[in-house]
Motif scaffolding. Structure first.
Motif, mmCIF file in Angstrom:
data_model
loop_
_atom_site.group_PDB
_atom_site.id
_atom_site.type_symbol
_atom_site.label_atom_id
_atom_site.label_comp_id
_atom_site.label_asym_id
_atom_site.label_seq_id
_atom_site.Cartn_x
_atom_site.Cartn_y
_atom_site.Cartn_z
ATOM 1 N N ARG A 1 0.890 -1.279 0.038
ATOM 2 C CA ARG A 1 0.053 0.091 0.027
ATOM 3 C C ARG A 1 0.858 1.227 0.139
ATOM 4 N NH1 ARG A 1 -2.795 -1.232 3.888
ATOM 5 N NH2 ARG A 1 -5.020 -1.857 2.770
ATOM 6 N N ARG A 2 1.985 1.377 0.616
ATOM 7 C CA ARG A 2 2.863 2.609 0.756
ATOM 8 C C ARG A 2 3.584 2.631 -0.641
ATOM 9 N NH1 ARG A 2 8.101 2.279 2.520
ATOM 10 N NH2 ARG A 2 7.730 0.066 3.582
ATOM 11 N N PHE A 3 3.991 1.540 -1.061
ATOM 12 C CA PHE A 3 4.711 1.670 -2.320
ATOM 13 C C PHE A 3 3.614 2.238 -3.635
ATOM 14 C CE2 PHE A 3 8.230 -1.791 -1.555
ATOM 15 C CZ PHE A 3 8.677 -0.888 -0.877
ATOM 16 N N VAL A 4 2.405 1.421 -3.395
ATOM 17 C CA VAL A 4 1.144 2.180 -4.378
ATOM 18 C C VAL A 4 1.049 3.429 -4.190
ATOM 19 C CG1 VAL A 4 -1.137 1.806 -4.914
ATOM 20 C CG2 VAL A 4 0.328 0.003 -4.800
ATOM 21 N N ASP A 5 0.926 3.929 -3.207
ATOM 22 C CA ASP A 5 0.420 5.551 -2.713
ATOM 23 C C ASP A 5 1.580 6.340 -3.328
ATOM 24 O OD1 ASP A 5 -1.721 4.665 -1.562
ATOM 25 O OD2 ASP A 5 -1.318 4.855 0.396
ATOM 26 N N ARG A 6 2.821 5.810 -3.190
ATOM 27 C CA ARG A 6 4.059 6.553 -3.639
ATOM 28 C C ARG A 6 3.785 6.725 -5.224
ATOM 29 N NH1 ARG A 6 9.530 5.761 -5.260
ATOM 30 N NH2 ARG A 6 10.954 7.244 -4.481
ATOM 31 N N SER A 7 3.607 5.804 -5.795
ATOM 32 C CA SER A 7 3.557 5.632 -7.222
ATOM 33 C C SER A 7 2.233 6.451 -7.792
ATOM 34 C CB SER A 7 3.515 4.157 -7.852
ATOM 35 O OG SER A 7 4.377 3.610 -7.505
ATOM 36 N N ARG A 8 1.200 6.133 -7.053
ATOM 37 C CA ARG A 8 -0.060 7.152 -7.310
ATOM 38 C C ARG A 8 0.263 8.641 -7.263
ATOM 39 N NH1 ARG A 8 -3.768 6.128 -3.035
ATOM 40 N NH2 ARG A 8 -5.381 7.331 -4.251
ATOM 41 N N GLU A 9 1.316 8.965 -6.285
ATOM 42 C CA GLU A 9 1.456 10.509 -6.089
ATOM 43 C C GLU A 9 2.767 10.971 -7.333
ATOM 44 O OE1 GLU A 9 3.927 13.478 -3.000
ATOM 45 O OE2 GLU A 9 3.379 11.363 -2.607
ATOM 46 N N ASN A 10 3.664 10.052 -7.619
ATOM 47 C CA ASN A 10 4.621 10.279 -8.656
ATOM 48 C C ASN A 10 3.728 10.363 -9.941
ATOM 49 O OD1 ASN A 10 6.695 10.216 -7.006
ATOM 50 N ND2 ASN A 10 7.195 7.994 -7.591
ATOM 51 N N LEU A 11 3.019 9.494 -10.364
ATOM 52 C CA LEU A 11 2.311 9.542 -11.549
ATOM 53 C C LEU A 11 1.095 10.519 -11.732
ATOM 54 C CD1 LEU A 11 2.084 5.706 -12.324
ATOM 55 C CD2 LEU A 11 3.347 7.139 -13.644
ATOM 56 N N GLY A 12 0.564 11.079 -10.545
ATOM 57 C CA GLY A 12 -0.460 11.865 -10.549
ATOM 58 C C GLY A 12 -1.894 11.177 -10.793
ATOM 59 N N MET A 13 -1.911 9.823 -10.483
ATOM 60 C CA MET A 13 -3.028 9.210 -10.744
ATOM 61 C C MET A 13 -3.823 8.521 -9.586
ATOM 62 S SD MET A 13 -1.430 6.549 -13.568
ATOM 63 C CE MET A 13 -3.069 5.843 -14.203
ATOM 64 N N GLU A 14 -5.188 8.873 -9.538
ATOM 65 C CA GLU A 14 -5.847 8.533 -8.195
ATOM 66 C C GLU A 14 -5.952 6.900 -8.209
ATOM 67 O OE1 GLU A 14 -7.994 8.756 -4.879
ATOM 68 O OE2 GLU A 14 -6.785 10.337 -5.756
ATOM 69 N N THR A 15 -6.067 6.359 -9.294
ATOM 70 C CA THR A 15 -6.150 5.112 -9.350
ATOM 71 C C THR A 15 -5.032 4.645 -10.542
ATOM 72 O OG1 THR A 15 -8.475 4.634 -8.870
ATOM 73 C CG2 THR A 15 -7.298 2.878 -9.944
ATOM 74 N N LEU A 16 -4.173 3.501 -10.188
ATOM 75 C CA LEU A 16 -3.120 3.101 -11.203
ATOM 76 C C LEU A 16 -3.673 2.184 -11.996
ATOM 77 C CD1 LEU A 16 -0.206 2.301 -8.648
ATOM 78 C CD2 LEU A 16 -0.524 4.313 -10.240
ATOM 79 N N ASP A 17 -3.567 2.191 -13.332
ATOM 80 C CA ASP A 17 -4.342 1.322 -14.166
ATOM 81 C C ASP A 17 -3.668 -0.064 -14.204
ATOM 82 O OD1 ASP A 17 -5.376 3.576 -15.607
ATOM 83 O OD2 ASP A 17 -3.535 3.790 -16.762
ATOM 84 N N LEU A 18 -2.495 -0.312 -13.873
ATOM 85 C CA LEU A 18 -2.016 -1.476 -13.780
ATOM 86 C C LEU A 18 -0.732 -1.673 -12.715
ATOM 87 C CD1 LEU A 18 -1.767 -4.540 -14.523
ATOM 88 C CD2 LEU A 18 -0.301 -4.044 -16.515
ATOM 89 N N LEU A 19 -0.740 -2.288 -11.788
ATOM 90 C CA LEU A 19 0.317 -2.400 -10.685
ATOM 91 C C LEU A 19 0.923 -4.027 -10.654
ATOM 92 C CD1 LEU A 19 1.073 -3.581 -7.806
ATOM 93 C CD2 LEU A 19 2.003 -1.146 -8.389
ATOM 94 N N GLN A 20 2.106 -3.987 -11.147
ATOM 95 C CA GLN A 20 2.784 -5.466 -11.154
ATOM 96 C C GLN A 20 3.684 -5.584 -10.094
ATOM 97 O OE1 GLN A 20 3.823 -5.357 -15.737
ATOM 98 N NE2 GLN A 20 3.712 -3.457 -14.911
#
Length: 339
Positions: A101-120
């Motif tokens: 969750r922490r990693f995902v939230d950081r990526s959401r912020e970096n990409l400016g996306m509320e919901t990531l299209d695809l997380l691998q």
């Protein structure tokens, strides 16, 4: 640009853009070069971009997020990212819900996306594929709206096959190219049978399959083609697809002759001929189970040429036989049973 279905993610350009190079590990790439490469990819019809949170410690994600902001907001591009390699130590126990969750939230912020299209999951230890709780965590993140879909990026065919057993896995990313052919033996058919999307990375074997490298080339100190040839930093299969450099050059010489022959055939090639890189990308795309191939480059003409591989006619049976012969003669013993 042709499009293909990527699991439940939706339709994506069959030639995507791999954004590792604009993050790091490929020598020095300025931000202006990186932005221009992404813009060139969009101009060439590419709408699928693949990155990871460790590419430049978030630099790649941030550049994509800023450069593609309008397209992301208009839902005109699909951006896939990866998580897990920021763990230190990189062990299976670290792939828990709180950390992801922490990693995902950081990526959401970096990409400016509320919901990531695809997380691998980013090439996790093999033990992760035997931990259902990790995949339960991904399902929870999807339920929370942090990610829309999830998949895995794998090093080994066996890991990809194991990942297919989890019903929530929509995509598997794997190394597949004329110098790494093992996925075609079983994995691609199994993925297709389950409607799981397949993303092919390292399609040009770190530049080997462009035909532009030579025996006298020297790579910068901060280029993985210099410091990871023996796998000192990460899996050696990510560098030149795991093929010893000199061996790879011999194989490429043999393939280049065939690519030239395709380029000289007016019934199957454009008037400008077919480059070795296009030949390699076409070989990958001729496998129906493949959803997208993700070459990366910061050179405008290379980006456009890679995208144009989508329009290259399918290779002939003779072409495919030559690729197989080159693999068997030069490469198989070095890679086939390893990955």
């Amino acid at each position: 640009m042709n499009h293909r279905t990527l699991g439940n993610v939706g339709a994506v350009s069959e030639v995507g853009y791999g954004a590792w190079q604009i993050g790091g590990d490929w020598g020095d790439v300025s931000e202006s070069e990186a932005v221009a490469a992404v813009e060139d990819a969009r101009d060439a019809g590419i709408d699928f971009f693949d990155t990871a949170d460790v590419y430049g410690d978030g630099r790649s994600e941030r550049i994509l997020g800023e450069t593609l902001a309008a397209d992301i907001a208009a839902d005109e591009v699909t951006v896939a990212t990866k998580a897990g390699r920021r763990l230190d130590p990189h062990v299976a126990d670290g792939y828990d819900e709180t950390t992801l969750r922490r990693f995902v939230d950081r990526s959401r912020e970096n990409l400016g996306m509320e919901t990531l299209d695809l997380l691998q999951l980013h090439c996790p230890p093999t033990d992760v594929y035997y931990r259902p709780e990790t995949f339960d965590a991904l399902a929870t993140l999807a339920d929370e709206g942090r990610i829309a879909n999830y998949g895995v990026s794998v090093e080994r065919v066996e890991e990809g096959l194991k990942a297919l057993a989890y019903p929530g896995v929509e995509t598997v990313q794997i190394v597949f190219n004329p110098l790494r052919q093992r996925p075609a033996e079983l994995f691609l058919d199994e993925a297709a049978a389950r409607d799981v999307g397949v993303i092919c990375r390292v399609p040009l074997a770190s530049g080997l399959l462009t035909g532009a490298l030579s025996r006298g080339d020297a790579f910068p100190e901060n280029d993985h083609r210099n410091y990871n040839r023996e796998g000192d930093a990460f899996d050696v299969g990510e560098t030149f697809a795991g093929v010893p450099y000199e061996v790879g050059l011999d194989a490429v010489d043999a393939l280049a002759d065939r690519a030239d022959a395709v380029g000289d055939d007016p019934t199957r090639a454009s008037g400008d001929g077919v480059s070795l890189a296009q030949f390699a990308l076409r070989w990958i795309l001729d496998h129906d189970a493949v959803s997208a191939v993700i070459p990366g480059s910061t050179t405008p003409e290379h980006v456009r040429s890679n995208a144009a591989a989508s329009g290259v006619p399918s290779l002939s049976a003779t072409d495919r036989a030559v690729v197989r012969e080159v693999y068997d003669e030069h490469v198989r013993e070095h890679v086939h049973q390893r990955w």
